[in-house]
Design a protein around this motif. Structure first.
Motif, short mmCIF file in Angstrom:
data_model
loop_
_atom_site.label_atom_id
_atom_site.label_comp_id
_atom_site.label_asym_id
_atom_site.label_seq_id
_atom_site.Cartn_x
_atom_site.Cartn_y
_atom_site.Cartn_z
N HIS A 92 -50.34 6.98 5.93
CA HIS A 92 -49.69 6.08 4.98
C HIS A 92 -50.33 4.69 4.91
O HIS A 92 -50.69 4.21 3.83
CB HIS A 92 -48.19 5.97 5.27
CG HIS A 92 -47.48 5.09 4.30
ND1 HIS A 92 -47.19 3.78 4.57
CD2 HIS A 92 -47.05 5.33 3.05
CE1 HIS A 92 -46.58 3.25 3.53
NE2 HIS A 92 -46.48 4.17 2.58
N SER A 121 -44.33 5.38 -0.96
CA SER A 121 -43.58 5.42 0.29
C SER A 121 -44.05 6.63 1.10
O SER A 121 -44.70 7.53 0.58
CB SER A 121 -42.08 5.53 0.00
OG SER A 121 -41.79 6.80 -0.54
N LYS A 122 -43.67 6.66 2.36
CA LYS A 122 -44.01 7.81 3.19
C LYS A 122 -43.33 9.07 2.64
O LYS A 122 -43.93 10.15 2.65
CB LYS A 122 -43.60 7.58 4.64
CG LYS A 122 -44.51 6.59 5.36
CD LYS A 122 -44.06 6.39 6.79
CE LYS A 122 -44.86 5.27 7.42
NZ LYS A 122 -44.36 4.94 8.77
#
Length: 180
Positions: free
Chosen positions: A43, A55-56
């Motif tokens: 990430h 986002s993750k």
């Protein structure tokens, strides 16, 4: 799409795969939650090096979709390169005003209706290509993606690069992030 970026991202996948295999050596690399592990490890580099806004959780979703797509239509291709291309198609920033957008769809598809509603709400200029009204649109989609699943957003850059973005949620997120 930038070949150098694909190479860099594919190399990041290879590096992460090596580390994953070493971390799960006792199970010969088997890990049901591999996408979560990859997203955790990749990430910060993806956001920093490639300037993606993701986002993750979105990265996990994109990795799982890349895995499904790879198995469905390109299992003979190098997976890191395929995943890299998929991530760039889904996450790379766009050039507002210079990119040409076209949506491949058909009228009775509920997922297409969701995307069309977002297009209407945002008042975005997108060429609509109904795959049942014009067989050439369907043929172009199948030629590029290996199947006629819709909706798919085609993003054509001024530099003659093309990105094919499937999945109604990804298309909607992309449009809202870019034009909202």
């Amino acid at each position: 799409m930038n070949d150098a970026m694909i190479d860099q991202l594919a190399n990041l996948f290879r590096f992460t795969a090596k580390n994953h295999h070493e971390a799960f050596i006792e199970t010969d690399g088997e890990d049901a939650d591999w996408a979560i592990w990859y997203a955790e490890k990749m990430h910060n580099r993806i956001v920093g090096q490639f300037e993606f806004t993701v986002s993750k959780a979105e990265l996990v979703d994109c990795l799982l979709k890349a895995d499904l797509e790879h198995r469905a239509r390109a299992s003979d291709k190098d997976w890191p390169e395929f995943y890299a291309q998929m991530l760039l198609e889904h996450l790379a920033p766009t050039s507002v005003g210079t990119d040409k957008l076209s949506l491949y769809y058909f009228d009775s598809c509920p997922f297409c209706k969701m995307v069309l509603a977002v297009i209407d709400d945002l008042d975005v200029d997108i060429e609509l290509r109904n795959i049942f009204d014009d067989t050439q649109h369907r043929d172009d989609l199948v030629s590029a993606r290996g199947r006629a699943t819709v909706p798919v957003l085609l993003i054509e850059g001024a530099d003659k690069t093309s990105r094919w973005m499937p999945e109604s949620r990804d298309i909607s997120r992309y449009l809202q992030t870019t034009f909202g």
